[in-house]
Write an enzyme that holds these catalytic residues in place. Structure first.
Site, PDB file in Angstrom:
ATOM      1  NE  ARG A 188      -3.293  -2.387   2.962  1.00 20.44           N
ATOM      2  CZ  ARG A 188      -4.338  -3.006   2.395  1.00 20.44           C
ATOM      3  NH1 ARG A 188      -4.897  -2.478   1.338  1.00 20.44           N
ATOM      4  NH2 ARG A 188      -4.802  -4.139   2.886  1.00 20.44           N
ATOM      5  NE  ARG A 232     -23.257 -23.417  15.088  1.00 19.97           N
ATOM      6  CZ  ARG A 232     -24.061 -22.372  15.289  1.00 19.97           C
ATOM      7  NH1 ARG A 232     -24.505 -22.081  16.489  1.00 19.97           N
ATOM      8  NH2 ARG A 232     -24.410 -21.606  14.281  1.00 19.97           N
ATOM      9  CB  SER A 248     -23.908 -23.060  20.625  1.00 23.63           C
ATOM     10  OG  SER A 248     -24.370 -23.484  19.357  1.00 23.63           O
ATOM     11  CB  ILE A 274     -10.308 -11.361   1.066  1.00 22.28           C
ATOM     12  CG1 ILE A 274      -9.978 -10.348   2.160  1.00 22.28           C
ATOM     13  CG2 ILE A 274      -9.068 -12.078   0.573  1.00 22.28           C
ATOM     14  CD1 ILE A 274      -9.688 -11.003   3.494  1.00 22.28           C
ATOM     15  CG  ASP A 275     -12.382  -6.442   2.540  1.00 24.87           C
ATOM     16  OD1 ASP A 275     -12.008  -7.469   3.122  1.00 24.87           O
ATOM     17  OD2 ASP A 275     -12.053  -5.297   2.894  1.00 24.87           O
ATOM     18  NE  ARG A 312      -4.472  -9.713   3.006  1.00 25.01           N
ATOM     19  CZ  ARG A 312      -4.151  -8.540   3.587  1.00 25.01           C
ATOM     20  NH1 ARG A 312      -5.104  -7.788   4.093  1.00 25.01           N
ATOM     21  NH2 ARG A 312      -2.925  -8.136   3.631  1.00 25.01           N
ATOM     22  CE  LYS A 362     -31.404 -20.864  17.016  1.00 27.48           C
ATOM     23  NZ  LYS A 362     -30.828 -19.939  16.058  1.00 27.48           N
TER      24      LYS A 362
HETATM   25  O1  F6P Z   1      -7.461  -6.563   1.742  1.00 24.57           O
HETATM   26  C1  F6P Z   1      -8.557  -6.111   2.460  1.00 24.57           C
HETATM   27  C2  F6P Z   1      -8.271  -6.225   3.932  1.00 24.57           C
HETATM   28  O2  F6P Z   1      -7.957  -7.567   4.242  1.00 24.57           O
HETATM   29  C3  F6P Z   1      -9.384  -5.705   4.819  1.00 24.57           C
HETATM   30  O3  F6P Z   1     -10.389  -6.630   5.077  1.00 24.57           O
HETATM   31  C4  F6P Z   1      -8.643  -5.319   6.056  1.00 24.57           C
HETATM   32  O4  F6P Z   1      -9.342  -4.308   6.752  1.00 24.57           O
HETATM   33  C5  F6P Z   1      -7.331  -4.823   5.532  1.00 24.57           C
HETATM   34  O5  F6P Z   1      -7.153  -5.435   4.276  1.00 24.57           O
HETATM   35  C6  F6P Z   1      -6.136  -5.127   6.389  1.00 24.57           C
HETATM   36  O6  F6P Z   1      -5.031  -4.546   5.813  1.00 24.57           O
HETATM   37  P1  F6P Z   1      -3.541  -4.817   6.254  1.00 24.57           P
HETATM   38  O7  F6P Z   1      -3.160  -6.193   5.784  1.00 24.57           O
HETATM   39  O8  F6P Z   1      -2.763  -3.761   5.571  1.00 24.57           O
HETATM   40  O9  F6P Z   1      -3.513  -4.739   7.751  1.00 24.57           O
END
Ligand code: F6P
Length: 323
Positions: free
Chosen positions: A72, A156, A217, A128-129, A256, A215
């Site tokens: 980033r 669970r 849980s 992934i979001d 991730r 339930k």
């Molecule tokens: O790639 C998206 C994400 O995984 C978000 O879900 C999360 O908030 C962010 O990246 C985390 O970023 P970093 O790996 O820079 O901490």
């Protein structure tokens, strides 16, 4: 279009390697020169490149992460940084550049195109979001969602054995997709997502109601939103209303990594080939995606300026099934 580059930027996502492989193979099949740019926009500014041929992308389709590495880049948010990137693209002799990443990546690309007359830019959604406007699914989402379901299933077992309430926190900075689909597939009782206000009182009452009808849980799936670790605070708040033994599990970056699922490999392959074809067709300033089973080309500005709505049908389904 003679020479193109490819980079990955922002958070890595499983399936990015399948996409890089597809870009390289499609480029070579059409006699294009192809190079990789390492470490996303940081590497683009620095001119940090790696040759990509058939050998470089051999045996990577099953690997999580990104062989090109990612970043980033704060520098890319400055005009000076972007002008240095444009100069670097010129030195590399690129006619086209494929950017695999998320909203931040495409925002950066839009600014680059506004600042400089540079190579044709085509984006591929990897996050992934699953929060990128212009595609139903992003590369990486399916793998991360399956990781969340696997965790919910495991938790669970122990939740039932102890009659406990669990808060399971998944990723998703501005989007509840991971929590919603993971929650449906894992049979969760409650959902906390950035798109909705949460009422701790109502949530506690619903959980109490569930236990009163038998339930054993309860699982609350929480999207981390802007505040990773928010589940600990939520659990404390719920404790004020409910006399239940509760625990918190934060999945974090576990989601991730790991080998991409079939869906992410196929989507990465499809969009990688499509991105190369888009460049050859003379497209620029767009993201390739898949909407309702059809390929879609969305202007880069729209991908980050427009908010991808939550799937309302799935939200309704969650409400009915979690009761
Ligand atoms: O790639 C998206 C994400 O995984 C978000 O879900 C999360 O908030 C962010 O990246 C985390 O970023 P970093 O790996 O820079 O901490």
């Amino acid at each position: 279009m003679k020479r193109i580059g490819v980079l990955t930027s922002g958070g890595d996502a499983p399936g990015m390697n399948a996409c890089i492989r597809a870009v390289v193979r499609a480029a070579l099949a059409r006699d294009l020169d192809i190079i990789g740019i390492r470490r996303g926009y940081t590497g683009l500014i620095a001119g940090d490149t790696v040759p990509l041929d058939r050998t470089a992308i051999r045996n990577v389709i099953h690997l999580g992460g990104t062989i090109l590495e990612t970043s980033r880049s704060p520098d890319f948010y400055t005009r000076d940084g972007r002008l240095r990137a444009a100069a670097s693209i010129e030195r590399m002799g690129l006619d086209g550049l494929i950017l695999i990443g998320g909203e931040g990546t495409f925002q950066g690309a839009s600014l680059l195109a506004a600042d400089a007359d540079t190579a044709a830019l085509v984006g591929v959604p990897g996050s992934i979001d699953n929060d990128i406007y212009g595609t139903d699914y992003c590369i990486g989402f399916d793998t991360a969602a399956n990781c969340a379901v696997d965790a919910i299933d495991r938790i669970r077992d122990t939740a039932r054995s102890h009659e406990r309430l669990f808060f399971i926190e998944v990723m998703g900075r501005e989007s509840g997709y991971l929590a919603l689909e993971g929650g449906i597939a894992g049979g969760a009782e409650e959902l906390v997502i950035p798109e909705e206000e949460v009422s701790v009182t109502q949530m506690s009452e619903r959980i109490r109601g569930g236990f009163s009808i038998g339930k054993r849980s309860a699982i609350v799936v929480v999207a981390e939103g802007e505040t990773p670790g928010i589940s600990f605070h939520l659990a404390d708040e719920v404790k004020k209303h409910l006399d239940l033994d509760s625990r918190v599990v934060v999945l974090g970056h576990l989601q991730r990594g790991g080998p991409p699922t079939l869906r992410d490999r196929v989507l990465g392959s499809l969009l990688g080939v499509t991105a190369v074809e888009a460049l050859l067709d003379g497209r620029s300033g767009c993201m390739v995606g898949e909407v309702r089973g059809e390929l879609a080309y969305t202007p880069l500005e729209e991908t980050w300026q427009k908010k991808k709505p939550l799937d309302e049908d799935l939200r309704r389904v969650f409400t009915i099934l979690s009761d």
